[in-house]
Design a protein around this motif. Sequence first.
Motif, mmCIF file in Angstrom:
data_model
loop_
_atom_site.group_PDB
_atom_site.id
_atom_site.type_symbol
_atom_site.label_atom_id
_atom_site.label_comp_id
_atom_site.label_asym_id
_atom_site.label_seq_id
_atom_site.Cartn_x
_atom_site.Cartn_y
_atom_site.Cartn_z
ATOM 1 N N ALA A 496 6.151 5.106 -2.219
ATOM 2 C CA ALA A 496 7.257 4.966 -3.160
ATOM 3 C C ALA A 496 6.849 4.069 -4.335
ATOM 4 N N PHE A 500 6.630 5.103 -8.185
ATOM 5 C CA PHE A 500 7.361 4.319 -9.178
ATOM 6 C C PHE A 500 6.445 3.950 -10.345
ATOM 7 N N LEU A 513 13.351 1.040 -8.527
ATOM 8 C CA LEU A 513 12.763 1.432 -7.242
ATOM 9 C C LEU A 513 13.540 0.818 -6.080
ATOM 10 N N HIS A 515 13.445 0.803 -1.719
ATOM 11 C CA HIS A 515 12.919 1.275 -0.434
ATOM 12 C C HIS A 515 13.384 0.372 0.685
ATOM 13 N N VAL A 539 13.857 5.745 -8.372
ATOM 14 C CA VAL A 539 12.885 6.233 -7.396
ATOM 15 C C VAL A 539 13.239 5.597 -6.063
ATOM 16 N N SER A 540 13.288 6.402 -5.032
ATOM 17 C CA SER A 540 13.637 5.785 -3.757
ATOM 18 C C SER A 540 13.106 6.578 -2.572
#
Length: 684
Positions: A496, A500, A513, A515, A539-540
């Motif tokens: 991830a 990113f 991002l 996570h 983004v994940s």
Amino acid sequence: MNIVKKNDYLFNNVSSIQGVGKKLSKYLKNKKIEKVNDLLWNLPYSYTDRRELVSLNRLEIGKIFTIKAKVVKYNFPRIRNLPNKIICEDEKGKIDLVYFNSREGYIRKILPINKWIIVSGKIGFYKNRYQITNPDYVTSIDNVNYVKKLIPKYSLTEGIGEKSYRKIIEKVLKDLSYVKEWYETSFLKKMNFLDWKTSMQKLHQENFNKGINSNVYRRLAYDEIFSHLLIMSKNRKKVKKYKKKPKNLKKLISRKIINSLPFQLTESQKKVIHEIENDLKSKERMFRVVQGDVGSGKTIVALLTATNVIESKFQCAFMAPTEILAKQHFELAKKIFKNIKINVALITGKTEQSKKKEILKNLKDNKINLVIGTHSLFQKKIEFNKLGFIIIDEQHKFGVKQRMSLAKKGGHECDVLLMSATPIPRTMMLTFYGDMDISKITEKPAKRKSVVTLSKPEEKMNELWPFIRKQIKNGNQIFWICPLIEESKILNYSSAIKRFDFIEKKFPKKVGLIHGALKKEDKENVLKNFLNKKIDILVSTSVIEVGIDFPNANLIIIENSNKFGLAQLHQLRGRVGRGDKQAACILLFKGSLSKNAIKRIKILKSTDNGFLIAEEDMKLRGYGDISGFQQSGIKYFKIADPVHHEDLFKLAENQIKKIENNLDNDKYDFLIKLFDKAEVFSEL
Ligand code: ADP
Ligand code: MG
């Protein structure tokens, strides 16, 4: 009752079995076998066929045979490491039995010279002679039937040895007592079911190759399903046992709100509201779950019905799984209660102490009508004055016991409503929520366009950038879901982070991002930035909460999407398209697609119905994989399988409906104990 007692040893520790000492108990415990009963559910994964007794001229190399032969000569070499050899013969031929690391005395005892014996093992060939190395079984002629059999193989034998384990399980099976049947004879006949004891014995000993659709297996799977649903039914009865004061529904407030909404309620929403209102005004407590796909509009249903409760002078508590979601519900509540005298409060971990104190006091003094918060709402120090309604949002991670304890905490006047956004197949619905009444929101708000779903090979990722750029320019937001790497959490984060960095280079300062390794607070901050449009791309990993409304997000890109289950993809896709604009979901794939993968995409593209998708998903992947079930870590069944035994669920459901009003309690005691269902049964 006596008969049940005879089988009581099943619920003792395995160490109570003769021959099972400390060491073995510990080993079994590591394999999750603690009680004698647990042995029954450790089924053979295969069988060794030792049934054929052949003469020595008919041996085949590499196969397992049972032979009858006479011991004619010993060969005990005096050199270390050389095996002992015993030469045997019958009328037709010869064979050597080869023993490594054996003592002479032992061999003389089990293989007395000039005696006929029974030996079973794998046939080898060495220096032109047949041999069996370390035979699995050696026994006397009169014991032939112990060996000449289909012998079940258990995965446990890796550490225990087939014979020792066989001794244990055979003893347990042999000692089983006949139990008084809990089903009608006519039912057993119709189903082709045998009695419990025989079924149990056959399941281990003769059910070779017949699998989970054999009658023997189905009888026991049915027992399990039946006992589970029976407990659910008992729980339901318990909740309803204490009568409450019916809530007096004027519906003045809810009518006013409905008239001021910028949209029309869907027929489904109206139907569910009606079902909830019927519960509220009845003497029986509500214990209901509302199931509706993401975006089907559950929150407004909850808030509208809460106003009814408030009108009849009770307080409401609305619990959300995360702070952001609690806050979002709070904002919505404030908005729709703008011109109405309802006092709403929000309690989260972030609420300042002084403010919290004030809220607690006001709750106690009945000055707050509706409190919204996370699970901290149910801490001991929070006292309500007159709590009448608990709403729990997105709670599929709760177990049966947890929700029963919530119901208990609310007290006898308190109605309970759960809302779940995970459509699940009907059999699982019964399994999870069999103790509750079920409402379903089956439609989505009409003006909502369904999410366009596309698939694309990963090599063509570059074609996405201009498209994304255009979306951002138009004020839209984008989710980017990174591959799911099951093997390792660390790999998950690192992929991830890599993704990113890559996207951040193309869209500087526009990317966030998230996570699983982030602290809860940091996670919420990133989500907030996304919600407030400080960033355009999020983004994940697949951790983002399902319930949050991001009205501007209308594109979701899912990498390596064939790693996800259908239901999960559907959930992810449901995070976009909450606004009026057309939304899209792009599924990225690595390499070429398998037949199964193509089938899955086809289903996703063809329907937006979460319930249908859940059914198909279960058929394709089996029930253990359905999203949420694995995560919940709750194993519901030892042997039953909701995919293969769907008919048995229906049957059990119907049977229980027939008997639940006059249950003979003792009758099922043994059954319930057998499947450990008693612990699910809550003391309310
Ligand atoms: P979920 O069922 O996933 O919890 P929400 O309650 O968050 O869905 O609703 C999603 C969005 O749909 C919200 O913005 C809500 O205001 C809106 N909504 C709810 N009901 C309707 C309806 N009948 N028509 C149009 N929009 C609706
Ligand atoms: Mg929701």
